[in-house]
Structure formats: structure tokens, C-alpha cells
Design a protein around this motif. Structure first.
Motif, short mmCIF file in Angstrom:
data_model
loop_
_atom_site.label_atom_id
_atom_site.label_comp_id
_atom_site.label_asym_id
_atom_site.label_seq_id
_atom_site.Cartn_x
_atom_site.Cartn_y
_atom_site.Cartn_z
N ASN A 247 0.82 -1.21 0.00
CA ASN A 247 0.00 0.00 0.00
C ASN A 247 0.86 1.26 0.00
O ASN A 247 0.53 2.25 -0.65
N HIS B 294 1.99 1.84 -3.45
CA HIS B 294 0.89 1.92 -4.41
C HIS B 294 0.91 0.75 -5.40
O HIS B 294 0.71 0.93 -6.61
N SER C 74 -0.67 -2.98 -6.49
CA SER C 74 -1.92 -3.73 -6.38
C SER C 74 -1.63 -5.22 -6.45
O SER C 74 -0.52 -5.65 -6.75
N ASP D 208 -7.32 -3.32 -8.41
CA ASP D 208 -7.36 -1.89 -8.11
C ASP D 208 -6.79 -1.55 -6.74
O ASP D 208 -6.74 -0.39 -6.34
N LYS D 209 -6.36 -2.60 -5.98
CA LYS D 209 -5.75 -2.39 -4.68
C LYS D 209 -4.98 -3.66 -4.30
O LYS D 209 -5.02 -4.65 -5.03
N PHE D 210 -4.29 -3.61 -3.16
CA PHE D 210 -3.62 -4.81 -2.65
C PHE D 210 -4.34 -5.24 -1.38
O PHE D 210 -4.62 -4.42 -0.50
#
Length: 293
Positions: free
Chosen positions: A186, A189, A191, A246-248
């Protein structure tokens, strides 16, 4: 994780496991007698500690999770967290151990962990070694803070090409490692996802620079076995279509019990397929997937 699973896969008798866990409890008690101030030592999961005591004392036949603990040290007014995971084989196997300190830059942080792991690897197996690791950190941590970075002649250029790493680990149980995996992703940045258990699977995607920085830091921790099995590159240069997450996040696909051990591979395949990555299953595991749907 059943008793049969552990004895068969790790070649340990129940009596040997009990003996090792008793040694771990004795070492924890010794640590608590030295680090007795509030917050100096923390057991990450008190339920696991209770499970270990019940198993050792014969009140339970269920094999407990690995013991996670954190020792908080002040070295020249700087806080260092020594995060430790003790497997059923410890002290005859190395502990999983790493240091967290958010004031060190990434290269210094990585080097500190590598040097600590090298030191622990050189100690005699069969004897508890957490006190030795603590002493080494107290004696050496300040040196990593005081090293001055050489000024760069030219500002390095970040590699903004997108890449995806598929990481395979023998297991990912440690709560502190799992937290570090997610937090660092995070921060950079990145994913993707982390699937804990045995085996552990991690997917990271993002710019080459960020993914490489994440991987260098994570693999510097002490692992039984971890490696990058597959690397995918965005050859078309279309970031939006290459990145699939779109994220981890950490994902858990449990197929037995309430604890994070062996994962449901059918659910993992469905998760990959939902992200248009189902093809990678065979490359990672060498077999065709069987979806539960």
C-alpha cells in the motif's frame, strides 16, 4: 491443519513437537522476565499461546498455529520491532525473524534484515536464539542509522513500465509478515493480493521500480522458501489493461476449520479467473485447476 498433515509433511513426531513447543514456552517466559515493562514484548495471538499450552499439557490433540511475538527495543532512542515466528521445528530450525524500523531508508532496512538473518543462521541449532538476536540488534542497530548515504551523482530514473510478479512461498503464517506484506504494498501503491497459508501465494503488480523495491524488502525477511515463480511484463505499454487489481489485499479461501492453513484451490482459481488471470494457475502449480463452481 490436521495432526496427520503436519507429521507426514514435516516429518516430526508428536512427542518431538511437544518438546519443541515446551522449549518455546520456556524461552517466552524467560523473555517476559527480562522485558517486563508494558509493550516491550507482545504475543500477537493469545489464543495461539493458549492452544500451545493446552497441546503441551495434553489437554488438546489439535496442533496449534505457529507462535508469533514481537520484542520492542529502544536503541539510542530509536524504536526497533523484532518480529519473530517460531515454527513447530524451532529451536532445531531457524526462527522466522525480521526487524521493522520506519526511520531507516529502504536499502538500510533491507541490509539490516539480511545481516540479522545471516547472524541467526550461523548460530547453533537446537538451542533457543531469540536472546542472541536481541543482543545482536542492540549492539548493531545504531550502526545502520549512522551510516551516511553517499550523495547521488545523478537522480535515478524510475522505471515506470508495468510488471507483475507471482511469488510462491512454502508457507505464510506469520501475522507480522502478513501485515508487512500488505502495508509495504500500500505504501508503494502496488496492487495485487496475498494468500496466506501453505503454500502462500502473492501477486504484486505495478511499476517495475515499485515492485522491485517491494520484492527486495520482502525477500530479505527470513523465509523457509520463497521465490518469484512467474514474471509478466506489459509489453504493449497499456497500463490500464495490464493491471488486473485496483488495490492490494489479503485474501483467504479456507477449506477446513477456522484457522488460516491450507487454502481451497478451487476458490483461488475462481478468484484468479474473475480477474482474467485463470491461465496462471497451471504455471504456478503445474496442474489444471478445478473450479468449485
Amino acid at each position: 491443519m490436521s495432526t496427520g498433515d503436519v507429521v507426514e509433511s514435516d516429518k516430526l513426531s508428536l512427542e518431538k513437537i511437544k518438546e519443541n513447543l515446551q522449549t518455546q514456552l520456556s524461552e517466552l517466559e524467560s523473555l517476559q522476565s527480562v522485558f517486563y515493562n508494558p509493550g516491550e514484548i507482545r504475543v500477537e495471538d493469545m489464543c495461539t499461546l493458549s492452544d500451545i499450552k493446552n497441546f503441551v499439557n495434553g489437554r488438546s490433540t489439535y496442533l496449534p498455529q505457529y507462535l508469533d511475538l514481537t520484542v520492542n527495543l529502544l536503541v539510542e532512542k530509536l524504536k526497533f520491532e523484532l518480529c519473530v515466528t517460531l515454527s513447530h521445528e524451532y529451536p532445531y530450525a531457524e526462527p522466522e525473524i525480521f526487524v521493522r524500523n520506519h526511520t531507516l531508508n529502504r536499502p538500510r532496512h533491507v541490509q539490516l534484515n539480511r545481516d540479522l538473518c545471516d547472524y541467526v543462521s550461523g548460530l547453533e541449532r537446537g538451542e533457543p536464539c531469540i536472546f542472541s538476536a536481541v543482543s545482536w540488534l542492540q549492539d548493531n542497530a545504531q550502526g545502520y542509522v549512522e551510516i551516511k548515504e553517499k550523495p547521488a551523482l545523478e537522480e535515478s530514473v524510475k522505471d515506470e513500465r508495468c510488471i507483475r510478479y507471482w511469488i510462491y512461498s512454502h508457507h505464510i503464517y506469520s501475522k507480522t509478515k502478513r501485515r508487512e506484506i500488505v502495508d509495504l504494498a500500500n505504501l508503494l501503491h502496488i496492487s495485487g493480493f496475498c494468500m496466506p497459508g501453505k503454500p502462500g501465494i502473492i501477486c504484486v503488480e505495478g511499476t517495475t521500480s515499485d515492485c522491485n523495491e517491494w520484492w527486495q524488502s520482502i525477500k530479505s525477511m527470513n523465509w523457509k522458501k520463497i521465490f518469484c515463480k512467474v514474471t509478466e511484463e506489459d509489453k504493449e505499454g497499456e497500463e490500464g489493461s495490464f493491471l488486473k487489481f485496483d488495490k492490494f489485499e489479503e485474501v483467504v479461501f479456507q477449506n477446513s476449520g477456522v484457522k488460516c492453513n491450507h487454502m481451497d484451490m478451487g476458490e483461488l482459481y475462481k478468484y484468479l479467473d474473475d480477474h482474467k488471470l485463470g491461465y496462471i494457475f497451471k504455471e504456478i502449480f503445474g496442474v489444471e485447476a478445478k473450479s468449485n463452481t
